[in-house]
Design an enzyme around this catalytic site. Structure first.
Site, short mmCIF file in Angstrom:
data_model
loop_
_atom_site.label_atom_id
_atom_site.label_comp_id
_atom_site.label_asym_id
_atom_site.label_seq_id
_atom_site.Cartn_x
_atom_site.Cartn_y
_atom_site.Cartn_z
CG HIS A 17 81.07 -52.18 65.32
ND1 HIS A 17 80.50 -52.64 66.48
CD2 HIS A 17 80.34 -52.70 64.30
CE1 HIS A 17 79.49 -53.43 66.17
NE2 HIS A 17 79.37 -53.47 64.85
CB CYS A 65 75.84 -42.92 52.79
SG CYS A 65 77.19 -43.82 52.03
C1 PEP Z 1 82.00 -44.70 54.53
O1 PEP Z 1 83.11 -45.17 54.35
O2 PEP Z 1 81.76 -43.49 54.67
C2 PEP Z 1 80.83 -45.60 54.61
C3 PEP Z 1 79.60 -45.12 54.63
O3 PEP Z 1 81.08 -46.93 54.69
P1 PEP Z 1 81.58 -47.69 56.03
O4 PEP Z 1 81.51 -46.70 57.15
O5 PEP Z 1 80.66 -48.83 56.19
O6 PEP Z 1 82.95 -48.05 55.63
#
Ligand code: PEP
Ligand code: MG
Length: 882
Positions: free
Chosen positions: A451, A835
């Protein structure tokens, strides 16, 4: 097999065989520069030496001896001659430059007889003595591994005995004494006399250079720079020239441009009456190279024109070694010079203007990561640092502030203008308000996608995470690193570019964004085919992303919109609701708040696409922790003074227990929430489409993309897309507007990648969530792996890189290839992006280009990096037209 090349037989393209130094010496010889003659023993010979169980390869001795004759003929001197001896240098030269990691022997070929001859022939006894004592020391150290300090000690003692401080002040008698004592030390250590046979000296030295390929520091350097351990080094044997022959001699090192600013001006230093190693060893303080213009104007002019010629020849900034022997200039080495990020940008930019390189080459020369160095505040490199510990360099830039352990306190102090560093074991979305107000974040747990790391990178705020040496004690409000205790309020600095944690406040430098920076990014945009978008959750981030050149938003994580202090009670009411009506009641105010959020983001990004991901984390993340509630209810039960509060807390506790999961990352999250709590996703869809409708009505062009997280099947996608389409229709009808939107799927689980063909029947776009895809493909918890076992995996070469930072092409990449192929079989024009955090990593961006993705999305501050990396990928792997 041929093992030896004379310099004039090689050229710059033979780097793999002759090493960088050998190839450049050959090239310089061929373009007519004053390079002392010599030969290069190939890297093949070194590999053969190791394959042979550390024996010189067959035929090498004969080849070296034959070529030495040619060198003698060219130099007009003979090796070992007792009248006018040829002396040699024996130096390593690997394919990739490994400065200072391997060994060199200078002045080779001196013995009792040739030493006297040298003195006689040069008419300079002092010089002969100085050269001889240097040779004995170097040979003993490099070839025989007698510690250098023992010789330094002899030298120091002699200086003290003579009452002088500088080497050059030693008398001939003193130097002779140093030679005798050094030889005696050699005899004592090796139990034989210092070798008089110059041929033996030569071959022992060649072997020592081969051996130095595998010395400890060379191995560490190769590990660090990912250089293959099997390449081996070449050996350059070259006629010596002497910078220590008097006031008309000297040595220097110079760059053809300033390596720190990029300014087009010679930059370097030199020493009169010194050998090359004196300039770098710091024995005497060297003088700036410009002053050579006053000392030896003709030599300086000659050198200046050679530096220019070398730059034009290599079409890059050069790092050049020179020696002046009795008024004659020699060039001993040239190589492309190392430089700072600012200099790299300026030099590449300027060289295009000067017609030395084209834009394409300029783009390929810049390390995209360098752009990050330029964007963030940095530690002033001249400062003295007390480094306490090092963790993961999670978000670049440096910051200092007083230590706080609590997000509320960080927020409070930050708001009143104090500089604080928030130190936590790890951060959660609950800490966001403190993170916003802190100068930087330090955590003792969590990896590059934890985080703290993700959020700070998004904010462009420095962060060091997973720093396990830091032991946080919330109770006592302090942390320790070994025996050092740092209490709340004390000053520390963190450097998110290197991962260092430093005691006290260090001086920082502001970034300066040059016009060269902007121009180079414009050139990058001309050639790249990948679209670059931003991961942004707020209107401020959206605006910042536009400034950095984002072509849209590739991921808006909506959970942050649930976390704000004033919203949490509504979220909790929604979670605790026992009937649908009750839940709907709690959702209404949330819908209004979210609608405003989406309105602002879509407005900030008008004309550009905005991809919004529906709620992903498990619901219990929005409730107080089980431990905390257990303590509170127990206390209330004992005190019996507030039955009403006890009842409330017990209800909350029951719900938390109900929602508790053994493995939340694999639990009730992502679209599983959308399936089991339809109202939550419907609320979000309403908020998005209402905001989009209002903006359309107000004259803006909006391009929303609704993204469903953690899908595993077509059936899930069909249900959720059906709802999305219905709500979009309703909203458009209500507002009497129409706009285009898409509804797509994240691909972040192996099953989704494998069944992409089916999912694409319903999904209108894919976005790879490679954080989760890496976690689930490896079975490595993304919050634990980097702090626990991953370093050992990398150290032991089980894995080449941290897969959470650099996309794992073999495993995760294979899943991605399958998904791209299958998805486009179903829907040929399927838009596919990434992403996960990898969207801002240059090597991962290259891979995304190679497998045919349409876009990458990353934190705002990494957008320039992704733009350049995408351009480099397009230049290296042009896509077929059409
Ligand atoms: C991922 O899992 O790559 C993503 C973009 O979502 P998060 O990091 O919020 O799980
Ligand atoms: Mg994810």
């Amino acid at each position: 097999m041929r093992y030896v090349y004379l310099f004039h037989e090689g050229n710059a393209r033979m780097k793999e065989l002759l090493g960088g130094k050998g190839a450049n010496l050959a090239e310089m010889t061929n373009i007519g520069l004053p390079v002392p003659c010599g030969m290069t023993i190939t890297t093949d010979a070194c590999r053969e030496y190791y394959n042979n169980g550390k024996k010189l390869p067959e035929g090498l001795v004969e080849e070296v001896t034959r070529n030495l004759k040619a060198i003698e003929a060219e130099a007009g001197k003979r090796f070992g001659d007792e009248d006018d001896p040829l002396l040699l240098s024996v130096r390593s030269g690997a394919v990739f430059s490994m400065p200072g990691m391997m060994d060199t022997i200078l002045n080779l070929g001196l013995n009792a007889a040739t030493f006297k001859a040298l003195a006689r022939h040069t008419g300079n006894m002092w010089f002969a003595c100085d050269t001889y004592r240097r040779f004995i020391q170097m040979f003993s150290d490099v070839v025989m591994e007698i510690p250098k300090d023992k010789f330094e000690h002899i030298l120091q003692e002699q200086k003290a005995a003579q009452g002088v401080t500088q080497d050059q002040e030693l008398s001939v008698e003193s130097l002779l004494a140093v030679i005798d004592k050094s030889k005696a030390l050699y005899r004592q250590e090796i139990e034989e006399d210092f070798p008089e046979d110059v041929t033996r000296q030569l071959f022992l030295s060649i072997e020592a250079v081969f051996r130095s390929w595998n010395n400890h520091r060379a191995i560490v350097y190769r590990n660090l720079n990912k250089i293959d351990h099997n390449l081996g080094t070449a050996v350059n044997i070259q006629a010596m020239v002497f910078g220590n022959m008097g006031e008309d001699s000297g040595s220097g090192v110079a760059f053809s441009r300033n390596p720190s600013t990029g300014e087009r001006k010679l930059y370097g230093e030199y020493l009169i009456n010194a050998q090359g190693e004196d300039v770098v060893a710091g024995v005497r303080t060297p003088r700036p190279i410009a002053e050579l213009g006053e000392d030896m104007p003709e030599i300086f002019e000659q050198f200046r024109s050679i530096a220019k010629k070398l730059e034009r020849h290599y079409r890059d900034m050069q790092d050049i070694e020179l020696t002046i022997e009795r008024g004659k200039l020699y060039i001993l080495q040239t190589r492309n010079g190392k430089r700072t990020a600012q200099a790299a940008l300026k030099i590449a930019h300027d060289m295009v203007g000067e017609g030395l390189i084209d834009k394409k080459e300029a783009l390929l020369r810049i390390d995209p990561e360098h752009l990050a160095h330029v964007l963030h505040r940095q530690i002033d490199s001249s400062a003295d640092l007390t480094v306490l510990a090092a963790g993961l360099a999670a978000s670049p830039g440096a910051a200092f502030g007083s230590v706080v352990f609590d997000a509320n306190e960080a927020e409070h102090l930050g708001r009143i203008g104090s500089k604080v560093i928030l130190v936590r074991v790890e951060t959660t979305p609950d800490d966001i308000h403190g993170i916003v107000q802190a100068q930087g974040i330090l955590t003792s747990r969590g990896g590059m996608t934890s985080h703290a790391a993700v959020v700070t990178r998004g904010m462009g705020k420095p962060c060091v995470c997973g720093c396990e040496a830091v032991k946080v004690d919330y109770e006592q409000q302090l942390f320790t690193v070994g025996s050092t205790v740092v209490r709340k309020g004390e000053l520390i600095s963190i450097d998110g570019t290197t991962g260092q944690v430093i005691l006290g406040a260090v001086p920082l430098k502001d970034p300066e964004l040059s016009k060269e920076y902007q121009t180079i990014l414009e050139w990058a945009d001309e050639v790249r085919t990948l679209q670059v978008r931003a991961n942004a959750d707020t209107p401020e981030d959206a605006e910042k992303s536009r400034k950095f050149g984002a072509q849209g938003i590739g991921l808006t994580r909506t959970e942050h919109m649930f976390m704000a202090q004033e919203r949490l009670p509504y979220v909790q009411r929604m979670i605790l609701a026992t009937t649908t009506e009750e839940r709907m009641g709690a959702l209404l105010p949330l819908r209004i708040m979210q609608e405003n959020d989406f309105y602002s983001i879509l407005k900030a990004m008008h004309d550009l696409p905005v991809c919004i991901r529906l709620l992903d984390p498990p619901l219990h993340e929005f409730l107080p922790s089980l431990e905390k509630l257990l303590v509170e209810t127990t206390e209330l039960r004992i005190r019996k003074d507030n039955p009403q509060l006890l009842e409330e807390k017990e209800r909350l506790l029951a719900q938390v227990v109900k929602l508790h999961e053994a493995n939340p990352m694999m639990g009730h999250r992502g679209c599983r929430l959308g399936i089991t709590y339809p109202e939550v996703y419907e609320m979000q869809m309403h908020a998005i489409f209402n905001a989009a409708s209002r903006l359309t009505r107000d004259g803006y062009t909006v391009l929303p993309e609704i993204e469903i997280p953690l899908t595993i099947s077509k059936a899930e996608m069909e249900i959720l897309k059906g709802r999305c389409d219905r709500i979009a229709r309703e909203c458009m009808e209500l507002h009497r507007v129409s706009f285009t939107y898409l509804c797509g799927s994240m691909i972040e689980l192996p099953r989704a990648a494998l069944l992409a063909g089916e999912i694409a029947e319903s999904a209108e776009f894919f976005s790879f969530g490679t954080n989760d895809l890496t976690q689930t493909c490896f079975g490595f918890s993304r919050d634990d792996a980097e702090g626990k076992f991953l370093p050992a995996y990398i150290h032991q070469h089980i894995l080449k890189d941290n897969p959470f930072a650099v996309l794992d092409r073999e495993g995760v990449g294979r899943l991605m290839r399958i998904a791209v192929e299958e998805g486009r079989k179903t829907r040929p024009d399927l838009m596919i992006g990434i992403c996960g955090e990898h969207g801002g990593d240059p090597s991962s961006v290259e891979f995304c280009h190679e497998i045919g993705l349409d876009l990458v999305s990353c934190s705002p501050y990494r957008i320039p990096i992704a733009r350049l990396a995408a351009a480099q990928a397009a230049l290296k792997h042009p896509r077929p037209v059409g």
